[in-house]
Enzyme design. Structure first.
Site, PDB file in Angstrom:
ATOM      1  N   LYS A 170       0.845  -1.155   0.174  1.00  0.00           N
ATOM      2  CA  LYS A 170      -0.431  -0.330  -0.018  1.00  0.00           C
ATOM      3  C   LYS A 170       0.775   1.623  -0.227  1.00  0.00           C
ATOM      4  O   LYS A 170       1.859   1.712   1.294  1.00  0.00           O
ATOM      5  CB  LYS A 170      -0.913   0.002   1.461  1.00  0.00           C
ATOM      6  N   GLU A 243      10.081   1.097  10.152  1.00  0.00           N
ATOM      7  CA  GLU A 243      11.786   2.073   9.707  1.00  0.00           C
ATOM      8  C   GLU A 243      10.984   3.633   9.999  1.00  0.00           C
ATOM      9  O   GLU A 243       9.940   3.403   8.922  1.00  0.00           O
ATOM     10  CB  GLU A 243      11.864   1.350   8.566  1.00  0.00           C
ATOM     11  N   CYS A 277      14.454   9.652   5.650  1.00  0.00           N
ATOM     12  CA  CYS A 277      14.349   9.684   6.829  1.00  0.00           C
ATOM     13  C   CYS A 277      15.826   9.933   7.836  1.00  0.00           C
ATOM     14  O   CYS A 277      15.619  10.801   8.641  1.00  0.00           O
ATOM     15  CB  CYS A 277      13.721   8.523   6.971  1.00  0.00           C
ATOM     16  N   GLU A 374      10.984  16.435  14.903  1.00  0.00           N
ATOM     17  CA  GLU A 374      12.106  15.919  12.468  1.00  0.00           C
ATOM     18  C   GLU A 374      11.133  17.083  12.064  1.00  0.00           C
ATOM     19  O   GLU A 374      10.095  16.721  11.184  1.00  0.00           O
ATOM     20  CB  GLU A 374      11.389  14.600  12.223  1.00  0.00           C
TER      21      GLU A 374
END
Ligand code: NAD
Length: 470
Positions: A170, A243, A277, A374
């Site tokens: 997905k 992750e 990331c 972040e």
């Protein structure tokens, strides 16, 4: 810009247009340019069923799997130039970067064709022989984010397929199209049902994770969503690999060669508009080198070509999504309000779409949200430190633990400092570089489990131990 387009899902090897659709926005205009199918419950059941039916054949023959993964790699490589404009249109990255992403996805599939979870003899003492086999877990739910839609989708499915599992994939509803096209492409190469691709807004991901036919979940995305995925999987005792986000620090030591490192450090933070990331998200620089480094980074930020991602001269396109564009704006505004200075950039560009000026911030503090959280965008805080111990402590003072880097001319000294970082991967004088052989695992809130190389394949297996007399 490609013609208004539509991509079907791939379920059991068939193209499924579905009855319901949702819009996909081109971030360089802020306007919808395509639609994608919104998968229904019945279609999701069909995708998981197809993955189940395909599993017994796929798990049976490792040589066939290797050959199929190499054929898949060839197909993706051959389609890279054709699919790159679609990836650019939905994600916003420059065409050259889109091509590179597709080629890397092809390389990853080819590499996965070389990987096997090999059986081992644990004991063979003349009376008993004990062997361990690594059995595939079963249909895997793979859920991907929008920053590298194809590369990260492939990073999910390549090891799962290599281990003998089938997959229901997905993509993010922001960037479903190239992944749907990938599913269609690979349905001509892989046996029917081995790879199924479904798309749709939430709660599709949630429904996939909780689907009774799913045996394992591999997820890449934010920490918050990762927690929800883990919470959904836990009562079902379903293993998850997560992750998640990062807040990578780069520490620039007093002996660093600033002119020599500035390009590499700049692109370690700003590539893909900072939406990586493991991009550098904060820089700690020795006070003696602070002004020189800030100016070197700001100079690059002022001159990098930002614009239409289909223009060959463009190095940075827009941010990929409106919420992300707004979030970066808010984080920079909060830092400026708190006393930081924008030495370059500092606000959105005055044009349609989600364009933000590459921004270098100086004079902020670790308490600024853009340092503590972040940012996932083209805005980099640079912070001065007085001692290396202090820099390491501040770099580690975060709930994240993905990657980090240390920059200096004495590489042994830099490596000693890098070894003190609480992360899964650290570099000296570089950042972002990773090979398909490396294990990849975030620590703290940056992840759960391991992917990459042979470790990624074993992560999609369960041990089966056979004891037999000799
Ligand atoms: P996100 O968490 O919002 O979404 C990721 C995926 O999860 C999407 O496909 C989304 O539709 C789906 N999803 C949303 N809610 C769900 C639910 N309840 N159950 C199941 N699936 C659900 O992340 P994003 O904004 O697409 O991606 C950016 C984030 O991903 C950043 O935090 C970035 O650091 C992280 N990321 C991590 C890695 C890594 O390897 N560690 C790589 C790339 C991106």
């Amino acid at each position: 810009m490609p013609e208004p387009t539509f991509e079907p899902m791939t379920i059991g090897g068939a193209a499924v247009a579905g009855e319901h659709r949702f819009e996909v926005v081109d971030p360089s205009t802020g306007r919808a340019f395509a639609t994608a199918p919104a998968c229904t419950d019945a279609e999701l059941d069909a995708a998981v069923d197809a993955a189940h039916h395909a599993w017994s054949g796929w798990r049976a023959d490792a040589d066939q799997r290797s050959a199929a993964l190499v054929a898949a790699a060839d197909a993706v490589r051959d389609a890279a130039d054709r699919l790159a404009p679609l990836l650019t249109a939905e994600q916003g990255k420059p065409l050259a970067d889109a091509r590179a992403e597709l080629r890397r996805a092809a390389d990853r599939l080819r590499h996965a064709g070389t990987l096997r979870a090999e059986p081992r003899v644990l004991r063979d003492d003349g009376t008993e022989r004990v062997e361990v086999y690594w059995r595939p877990v079963g249909p895997v739910a793979a859920i991907a984010p929008w920053n590298f839609p194809v590369q990260l989708a492939t990073a999910k499915l390549a090891p799962a397929l290599a281990a003998g599992n089938t997959v229901v994939l997905k993509p993010s509803p922001y960037t479903p199209l190239t992944t749907l096209a990938l599913g269609r492409l690979l349905s001509g190469v892989l046996p029917s049902g081995v790879l199924n691709v479904v798309s749709g807004p939430e709660p599709l991901g949630q429904r996939l994770v909780e689907h009774p036919g799913i045996r394992q979940v591999t997820f890449t995305g934010s920490v918050g969503t990762g927690r929800r995925v883990a919470a959904t999987a836990a009562p079902r005792l379903r293993p998850v690999t997560l992750e998640l986000g990062g807040n990578d620090a780069a520490i620039v030591l007093p002996d660093a060669d600033v002119p020599a490192l500035a390009d590499a450090l700049f692109w370690s933070a700003f590539a893909n508009c900072g939406q990586i990331c493991m991009a550098v998200k904060r820089v700690y620089v020795a006070a003696s080198r602070h002004d020189e480094l800030v100016e070197a980074l700001a100079d690059r930020a002022r001159h990098v070509v930002v614009g239409d991602p289909t223009d060959p001269g463009t190095r940075l396109g827009p941010l990929a999504t409106k919420p992300q564009y707004e979030r970066v704006g808010e984080l920079v505004a909060a830092a400026l309000a708190g006393g930081a200075r924008a030495v370059a950039g500092g606000g959105p560009l005055d044009r349609d779409g989600y364009f933000y000026a590459p921004t270098v911030l100086a004079g902020g503090t670790d308490g600024d949200p853009i340092v503590a959280e972040e940012q996932f965008g083209p805005a980099l805080p640079v912070l001065r430190y007085d001692t290396v111990d202090e820099a390491v402590e501040r770099a580690n003072d975060t709930r994240y633990g993905l990657c980090g880097s240390v920059w200096g001319t004495d590489v042994d000294r830099a490596a000693q400092v890098a070894a003190r970082l609480e992360v899964g991967t650290a570099w000296v004088n570089r950042h972002l570089a990773m090979s398909f052989d490396d294990p990849f695992a975030g620590v703290k809130d940056s992840g759960l489990g391991v992917s990459g190389g042979e470790w990624g394949v074993y992560a999609h297996t369960e041990p089966f131990v056979l004891h037999r007399p000799c």
